[in-house]
Design an enzyme around this catalytic site. Structure first.
Site, PDB file in Angstrom:
ATOM      1  N   HIS A  55       0.856  -1.187   0.000  1.00 11.64           N
ATOM      2  CA  HIS A  55       0.000   0.000   0.000  1.00 11.64           C
ATOM      3  C   HIS A  55       0.895   1.242   0.000  1.00 11.64           C
ATOM      4  CE1 HIS A  55      -4.016  -1.731   1.634  1.00 11.64           C
ATOM      5  NE2 HIS A  55      -3.356  -2.650   0.942  1.00 11.64           N
ATOM      6  N   GLU A  57       0.801   3.973   1.701  1.00 11.38           N
ATOM      7  CA  GLU A  57       1.187   4.446   3.029  1.00 11.38           C
ATOM      8  C   GLU A  57       2.336   3.626   3.611  1.00 11.38           C
ATOM      9  OE1 GLU A  57      -1.930   3.693   1.904  1.00 11.38           O
ATOM     10  OE2 GLU A  57      -3.419   4.419   3.345  1.00 11.38           O
ATOM     11  N   CYS A  85      -6.655   2.227   5.387  1.00  6.68           N
ATOM     12  CA  CYS A  85      -7.327   0.981   5.741  1.00  6.68           C
ATOM     13  C   CYS A  85      -6.854   0.539   7.136  1.00  6.68           C
ATOM     14  CB  CYS A  85      -6.997  -0.088   4.698  1.00  6.68           C
ATOM     15  SG  CYS A  85      -5.292  -0.694   4.801  1.00  6.68           S
ATOM     16  N   CYS A  88      -2.968  -0.079   7.264  1.00 10.86           N
ATOM     17  CA  CYS A  88      -2.185   1.151   7.182  1.00 10.86           C
ATOM     18  C   CYS A  88      -2.375   2.003   8.428  1.00 10.86           C
ATOM     19  CB  CYS A  88      -2.546   1.926   5.919  1.00 10.86           C
ATOM     20  SG  CYS A  88      -2.034   1.051   4.416  1.00 10.86           S
TER      21      CYS A  88
END
EC number: 3.5.4.33
Length: 165
Positions: A55, A57, A85, A88
Protein backbone atom coordinates in the site's frame (compact mmCIF):
# COMPACT_ATOMS: atom_id res chain seq x y z
CA UNK A 1 -0.40 24.13 8.76
CA UNK A 2 -2.87 26.01 6.63
CA UNK A 3 -5.26 24.70 3.97
CA UNK A 4 -2.97 25.90 1.15
CA UNK A 5 -0.07 23.85 2.51
CA UNK A 6 -2.28 20.79 2.88
CA UNK A 7 -3.49 21.18 -0.71
CA UNK A 8 0.08 21.58 -1.96
CA UNK A 9 1.19 18.30 -0.43
CA UNK A 10 -2.02 16.48 -1.38
CA UNK A 11 -1.33 17.48 -4.98
CA UNK A 12 2.06 15.78 -4.66
CA UNK A 13 0.29 12.68 -3.33
CA UNK A 14 -2.07 12.87 -6.35
CA UNK A 15 1.00 12.90 -8.62
CA UNK A 16 2.08 9.67 -6.94
CA UNK A 17 -1.41 8.24 -7.47
CA UNK A 18 -1.11 9.05 -11.17
CA UNK A 19 2.09 6.97 -11.32
CA UNK A 20 0.17 4.01 -9.91
CA UNK A 21 -2.58 4.45 -12.46
CA UNK A 22 -0.06 4.53 -15.31
CA UNK A 23 0.98 0.98 -14.47
CA UNK A 24 -2.53 -0.32 -13.83
CA UNK A 25 -2.49 -0.04 -10.04
CA UNK A 26 -5.30 1.45 -7.99
CA UNK A 27 -4.38 5.17 -8.00
CA UNK A 28 -3.48 5.88 -4.40
CA UNK A 29 -0.50 8.02 -3.50
CA UNK A 30 1.15 9.01 -0.24
CA UNK A 31 3.84 11.44 0.84
CA UNK A 32 5.48 12.11 4.18
CA UNK A 33 6.62 15.60 5.10
CA UNK A 34 8.92 16.68 7.91
CA UNK A 35 9.76 20.30 8.68
CA UNK A 36 8.25 21.39 5.37
CA UNK A 37 10.33 18.96 3.30
CA UNK A 38 9.34 15.85 1.39
CA UNK A 39 11.08 12.84 2.94
CA UNK A 40 9.13 9.99 1.33
CA UNK A 41 6.73 9.41 -1.53
CA UNK A 42 5.06 6.25 -2.77
CA UNK A 43 2.11 4.79 -4.61
CA UNK A 44 0.26 1.50 -4.59
CA UNK A 45 2.29 -1.44 -5.92
CA UNK A 46 0.17 -4.39 -4.81
CA UNK A 47 -0.23 -5.84 -8.31
CA UNK A 48 3.32 -5.08 -9.45
CA UNK A 49 4.89 -6.49 -6.28
CA UNK A 50 2.33 -9.29 -5.83
CA UNK A 51 2.05 -8.14 -2.24
CA UNK A 52 -0.94 -7.30 -0.08
CA UNK A 53 1.45 -5.12 1.92
CA UNK A 54 2.43 -2.78 -0.94
CA UNK A 55 0.00 0.00 0.00
CA UNK A 56 1.16 3.56 -0.67
CA UNK A 57 1.19 4.45 3.03
CA UNK A 58 3.28 1.45 4.06
CA UNK A 59 5.81 2.03 1.28
CA UNK A 60 6.10 5.70 2.24
CA UNK A 61 6.51 4.82 5.93
CA UNK A 62 9.29 2.37 5.08
CA UNK A 63 11.08 5.00 2.97
CA UNK A 64 10.77 7.59 5.74
CA UNK A 65 12.09 5.12 8.34
CA UNK A 66 15.17 4.51 6.20
CA UNK A 67 15.71 8.19 5.42
CA UNK A 68 15.48 9.22 9.08
CA UNK A 69 17.18 6.11 10.44
CA UNK A 70 14.37 5.64 12.92
CA UNK A 71 11.12 3.74 13.28
CA UNK A 72 9.45 6.66 15.03
CA UNK A 73 8.24 9.27 12.56
CA UNK A 74 7.64 11.97 15.13
CA UNK A 75 7.23 15.44 13.67
CA UNK A 76 6.03 14.05 10.33
CA UNK A 77 2.81 14.49 8.42
CA UNK A 78 1.43 11.78 6.15
CA UNK A 79 -0.67 12.85 3.17
CA UNK A 80 -2.63 10.13 1.41
CA UNK A 81 -5.24 10.37 -1.32
CA UNK A 82 -7.54 7.75 0.24
CA UNK A 83 -8.45 7.21 3.88
CA UNK A 84 -6.15 4.58 5.42
CA UNK A 85 -7.33 0.98 5.74
CA UNK A 86 -6.97 -1.01 9.02
CA UNK A 87 -3.50 -2.29 8.11
CA UNK A 88 -2.19 1.15 7.18
CA UNK A 89 -3.86 2.80 10.17
CA UNK A 90 -2.09 0.29 12.42
CA UNK A 91 1.28 1.06 10.82
CA UNK A 92 0.64 4.79 11.16
CA UNK A 93 -0.08 4.43 14.87
CA UNK A 94 2.92 2.14 15.38
CA UNK A 95 5.25 4.56 13.58
CA UNK A 96 4.04 7.44 15.78
CA UNK A 97 3.09 9.75 12.90
CA UNK A 98 1.39 12.69 14.63
CA UNK A 99 -0.70 14.03 11.73
CA UNK A 100 -2.54 12.28 8.89
CA UNK A 101 -4.19 14.22 6.09
CA UNK A 102 -6.32 12.34 3.60
CA UNK A 103 -8.43 13.17 0.58
CA UNK A 104 -11.30 10.78 -0.14
CA UNK A 105 -13.19 8.68 2.38
CA UNK A 106 -13.05 4.91 1.97
CA UNK A 107 -16.58 3.60 2.52
CA UNK A 108 -15.40 -0.03 2.46
CA UNK A 109 -12.22 0.03 4.56
CA UNK A 110 -11.68 3.52 6.01
CA UNK A 111 -10.20 3.44 9.50
CA UNK A 112 -9.65 7.14 10.08
CA UNK A 113 -13.27 7.88 10.88
CA UNK A 114 -15.49 6.29 8.23
CA UNK A 115 -15.93 2.69 9.43
CA UNK A 116 -13.95 3.16 12.62
CA UNK A 117 -11.18 5.44 13.81
CA UNK A 118 -8.06 3.50 14.70
CA UNK A 119 -5.93 6.64 14.38
CA UNK A 120 -7.64 8.25 17.36
CA UNK A 121 -8.48 5.16 19.42
CA UNK A 122 -8.19 6.22 23.06
CA UNK A 123 -6.97 2.80 24.21
CA UNK A 124 -3.79 3.04 22.11
CA UNK A 125 -0.71 4.74 23.49
CA UNK A 126 -0.47 6.98 20.39
CA UNK A 127 -3.14 8.94 18.57
CA UNK A 128 -2.96 11.07 15.43
CA UNK A 129 -4.49 14.33 14.46
CA UNK A 130 -6.69 13.53 11.44
CA UNK A 131 -7.51 16.08 8.77
CA UNK A 132 -9.94 14.71 6.19
CA UNK A 133 -11.39 15.89 2.91
CA UNK A 134 -8.38 17.76 1.52
CA UNK A 135 -8.91 17.87 -2.26
CA UNK A 136 -11.56 15.23 -1.61
CA UNK A 137 -13.33 15.68 -4.94
CA UNK A 138 -10.17 15.28 -7.02
CA UNK A 139 -8.95 12.30 -4.98
CA UNK A 140 -12.33 10.59 -5.15
CA UNK A 141 -12.81 11.24 -8.85
CA UNK A 142 -9.38 9.76 -9.67
CA UNK A 143 -10.42 6.52 -7.97
CA UNK A 144 -13.95 6.51 -9.42
CA UNK A 145 -12.67 7.05 -12.96
CA UNK A 146 -10.13 4.25 -12.54
CA UNK A 147 -12.78 1.76 -11.41
CA UNK A 148 -15.25 2.86 -14.11
CA UNK A 149 -12.59 2.20 -16.73
CA UNK A 150 -11.64 -1.12 -15.14
CA UNK A 151 -15.27 -2.29 -15.14
CA UNK A 152 -15.75 -1.17 -18.77
CA UNK A 153 -12.58 -3.01 -19.82
CA UNK A 154 -13.72 -6.17 -18.02
CA UNK A 155 -17.14 -5.95 -19.65
CA UNK A 156 -15.56 -5.47 -23.09
CA UNK A 157 -13.28 -8.49 -22.57
CA UNK A 158 -16.22 -10.63 -21.50
CA UNK A 159 -18.20 -9.58 -24.58
CA UNK A 160 -15.20 -10.30 -26.81
CA UNK A 161 -14.94 -13.80 -25.35
CA UNK A 162 -18.63 -14.43 -25.86
CA UNK A 163 -18.40 -13.25 -29.45
CA UNK A 164 -15.28 -15.36 -30.11
CA UNK A 165 -12.86 -12.49 -30.65
Amino acid sequence: MDQGTHEKWMNVALEEAAKAEEIGEVPIGAVIIKEGKLIASAYNLREANHSALAHAELLAIEQANKKLGAWRLEGCTLYVTLEPCPMCAGAIVQSRIPTVVYGAQDQKAGCAGTLMNLLQEQRFNHRCEVISGVLEEGCGEKLSAFFRKLRADQKRKKQDLQEGR
